[in-house]
Scaffold this motif. Structure first.
Motif, PDB file in Angstrom:
ATOM      1  N   GLY A  14       0.843  -1.195   0.000  1.00  0.00           N
ATOM      2  CA  GLY A  14       0.000   0.000   0.000  1.00  0.00           C
ATOM      3  C   GLY A  14       0.874   1.239   0.000  1.00  0.00           C
ATOM      4  O   GLY A  14       2.022   1.213   0.444  1.00  0.00           O
ATOM      5  N   VAL A  15       0.317   2.315  -0.497  1.00  0.00           N
ATOM      6  CA  VAL A  15       1.049   3.578  -0.595  1.00  0.00           C
ATOM      7  C   VAL A  15       0.735   4.416   0.634  1.00  0.00           C
ATOM      8  O   VAL A  15      -0.426   4.737   0.896  1.00  0.00           O
ATOM      9  N   GLU A  16       1.769   4.746   1.395  1.00  0.00           N
ATOM     10  CA  GLU A  16       1.581   5.538   2.614  1.00  0.00           C
ATOM     11  C   GLU A  16       1.576   7.021   2.295  1.00  0.00           C
ATOM     12  O   GLU A  16       2.257   7.470   1.373  1.00  0.00           O
ATOM     13  N   THR A 135       2.751   9.123  -7.026  1.00  0.00           N
ATOM     14  CA  THR A 135       1.357   9.362  -7.390  1.00  0.00           C
ATOM     15  C   THR A 135       0.983   8.753  -8.737  1.00  0.00           C
ATOM     16  O   THR A 135      -0.189   8.782  -9.110  1.00  0.00           O
ATOM     17  N   PHE A 136       1.961   8.245  -9.474  1.00  0.00           N
ATOM     18  CA  PHE A 136       1.690   7.593 -10.755  1.00  0.00           C
ATOM     19  C   PHE A 136       2.862   6.680 -11.085  1.00  0.00           C
ATOM     20  O   PHE A 136       3.904   6.719 -10.425  1.00  0.00           O
ATOM     21  N   ALA A 137       2.695   5.875 -12.105  1.00  0.00           N
ATOM     22  CA  ALA A 137       3.762   4.998 -12.586  1.00  0.00           C
ATOM     23  C   ALA A 137       4.078   5.377 -14.033  1.00  0.00           C
ATOM     24  O   ALA A 137       3.171   5.459 -14.861  1.00  0.00           O
ATOM     25  N   SER A 151       2.482 -10.978 -21.237  1.00  0.00           N
ATOM     26  CA  SER A 151       1.155 -11.547 -20.964  1.00  0.00           C
ATOM     27  C   SER A 151       0.612 -11.134 -19.595  1.00  0.00           C
ATOM     28  O   SER A 151      -0.582 -11.284 -19.330  1.00  0.00           O
ATOM     29  N   ARG A 152       1.480 -10.590 -18.721  1.00  0.00           N
ATOM     30  CA  ARG A 152       1.040 -10.209 -17.372  1.00  0.00           C
ATOM     31  C   ARG A 152       0.894  -8.695 -17.203  1.00  0.00           C
ATOM     32  O   ARG A 152       0.647  -8.217 -16.101  1.00  0.00           O
ATOM     33  N   MET A 153       1.029  -7.946 -18.304  1.00  0.00           N
ATOM     34  CA  MET A 153       0.970  -6.492 -18.196  1.00  0.00           C
ATOM     35  C   MET A 153      -0.396  -5.994 -17.724  1.00  0.00           C
ATOM     36  O   MET A 153      -0.477  -5.036 -16.954  1.00  0.00           O
ATOM     37  N   SER A 154      -1.455  -6.631 -18.145  1.00  0.00           N
ATOM     38  CA  SER A 154      -2.787  -6.231 -17.693  1.00  0.00           C
ATOM     39  C   SER A 154      -2.902  -6.399 -16.182  1.00  0.00           C
ATOM     40  O   SER A 154      -3.444  -5.544 -15.476  1.00  0.00           O
ATOM     41  N   GLU A 155      -2.383  -7.508 -15.682  1.00  0.00           N
ATOM     42  CA  GLU A 155      -2.373  -7.772 -14.231  1.00  0.00           C
ATOM     43  C   GLU A 155      -1.565  -6.707 -13.494  1.00  0.00           C
ATOM     44  O   GLU A 155      -1.978  -6.203 -12.442  1.00  0.00           O
ATOM     45  N   LEU A 156      -0.412  -6.357 -14.046  1.00  0.00           N
ATOM     46  CA  LEU A 156       0.441  -5.343 -13.425  1.00  0.00           C
ATOM     47  C   LEU A 156      -0.264  -3.991 -13.404  1.00  0.00           C
ATOM     48  O   LEU A 156      -0.294  -3.316 -12.371  1.00  0.00           O
ATOM     49  N   ARG A 157      -0.839  -3.604 -14.529  1.00  0.00           N
ATOM     50  CA  ARG A 157      -1.538  -2.313 -14.577  1.00  0.00           C
ATOM     51  C   ARG A 157      -2.719  -2.294 -13.602  1.00  0.00           C
ATOM     52  O   ARG A 157      -2.985  -1.274 -12.954  1.00  0.00           O
ATOM     53  N   SER A 158      -3.412  -3.395 -13.489  1.00  0.00           N
ATOM     54  CA  SER A 158      -4.529  -3.480 -12.534  1.00  0.00           C
ATOM     55  C   SER A 158      -4.034  -3.290 -11.108  1.00  0.00           C
ATOM     56  O   SER A 158      -4.657  -2.573 -10.307  1.00  0.00           O
ATOM     57  N   GLU A 162      -4.975  -0.420  -8.364  1.00  0.00           N
ATOM     58  CA  GLU A 162      -5.445  -0.752  -7.007  1.00  0.00           C
ATOM     59  C   GLU A 162      -4.700   0.061  -5.962  1.00  0.00           C
ATOM     60  O   GLU A 162      -5.258   0.431  -4.935  1.00  0.00           O
ATOM     61  N   LEU A 163      -3.430   0.317  -6.219  1.00  0.00           N
ATOM     62  CA  LEU A 163      -2.599   1.086  -5.298  1.00  0.00           C
ATOM     63  C   LEU A 163      -2.798   2.590  -5.455  1.00  0.00           C
ATOM     64  O   LEU A 163      -2.199   3.379  -4.725  1.00  0.00           O
ATOM     65  N   GLY A 164      -3.625   2.993  -6.425  1.00  0.00           N
ATOM     66  CA  GLY A 164      -3.848   4.417  -6.660  1.00  0.00           C
ATOM     67  C   GLY A 164      -2.781   5.061  -7.522  1.00  0.00           C
ATOM     68  O   GLY A 164      -2.623   6.282  -7.509  1.00  0.00           O
ATOM     69  N   LEU A 165      -2.036   4.249  -8.281  1.00  0.00           N
ATOM     70  CA  LEU A 165      -0.937   4.735  -9.119  1.00  0.00           C
ATOM     71  C   LEU A 165      -1.307   4.515 -10.588  1.00  0.00           C
ATOM     72  O   LEU A 165      -1.186   3.408 -11.101  1.00  0.00           O
ATOM     73  N   GLU A 166      -1.773   5.559 -11.223  1.00  0.00           N
ATOM     74  CA  GLU A 166      -2.189   5.438 -12.622  1.00  0.00           C
ATOM     75  C   GLU A 166      -0.978   5.069 -13.480  1.00  0.00           C
ATOM     76  O   GLU A 166       0.078   5.707 -13.388  1.00  0.00           O
ATOM     77  N   PRO A 167      -1.089   4.017 -14.290  1.00  0.00           N
ATOM     78  CA  PRO A 167       0.044   3.609 -15.134  1.00  0.00           C
ATOM     79  C   PRO A 167       0.069   4.371 -16.460  1.00  0.00           C
ATOM     80  O   PRO A 167      -0.956   4.510 -17.122  1.00  0.00           O
ATOM     81  N   TYR A 168       1.249   4.876 -16.802  1.00  0.00           N
ATOM     82  CA  TYR A 168       1.469   5.569 -18.070  1.00  0.00           C
ATOM     83  C   TYR A 168       2.682   4.958 -18.761  1.00  0.00           C
ATOM     84  O   TYR A 168       3.565   4.397 -18.110  1.00  0.00           O
TER      85      TYR A 168
END
Length: 193
Positions: A14-16, A135-137, A151-158, A162-168
């Motif tokens: 989790g992000v503190e 605040t983001f990735a 093949s696991r990128m969707s899982e990683l982005r999800s 979940e952690l509140g870090l929008e992936p870019y």
């Protein structure tokens, strides 16, 4: 790669939140004797995760944590002789400890570059807690270049979401606006506000 992955040890659980009023700290390399110390007399700005293959990250982590600080507010406080530029052919000159390998800060020498006035730092090296969390990735797809299965990128982005870090796959919109405004000013199509 196992069924689980570590984004980064400081965000996996989790992000503190940061501490209000945090205004800087001393960064320390991982040497047990005579560590390199870098004084940062500023809050840590634009904190984010970075998936590129150039940034230093803890063993087993997919991402580094990176922030910016005004360049003039960052200085080496001790053991500067232990620092060396990792790759002088790169735009960002990353200064790392020769003994432990930890990247302490990075600067761009080109005075015309949009990020010339910043030093890029690794907040997790802070001696003091309380810095603002990422605040983001950024550059998320780049983890594939480190061996992460496409093949696991969707899982990683999800998980990042979940952690509140929008992936870019670039920087955040805020930083992209700064880059575009800098280019527009240099081209003469945007006046100072």
């Amino acid at each position: 790669m196992t069924d689980s992955f570590s984004i980064h040890p400081l965000v996996d659980g989790g992000v503190e939140r940061g501490r209000e009023g945090f205004s800087g700290s001393t960064l320390m390399c991982r040497c047990t004797a005579d560590p390199v110390e870098v004084s940062v007399q500023s809050e840590f700005l634009y904190n984010h995760l970075c998936g590129c293959t150039q940034c230093w990250k803890p063993e087993g982590a997919l991402f580094s944590i990176l922030a910016a600080a005004p360049r003039e507010r960052v200085r080496v406080a001790s053991n500067e002789q232990k620092l060396a530029v990792v790759d002088p052919n790169k735009l960002l000159h990353r200064y790392a400890c020769r003994d432990c390998g930890v990247h302490m800060y990075g600067v761009i020498e080109d005075p015309e570059h949009v990020f010339h006035d910043f030093a890029f730092i690794h907040p997790e090296l802070s001696r003091d807690p309380g810095w603002n969390p990422p605040t983001f990735a950024a550059f998320v797809s780049s983890v594939i270049e480190s061996g992460f299965p496409p093949s696991r990128m969707s899982e990683l982005r999800s998980r990042l979401r979940e952690l509140g870090l929008e992936p870019y796959d670039c920087y955040s919109p805020e930083l992209m606006d700064i880059i575009a405004a800098h280019a527009a000013r240099r081209a003469g199509v945007l006046q100072e506000e």
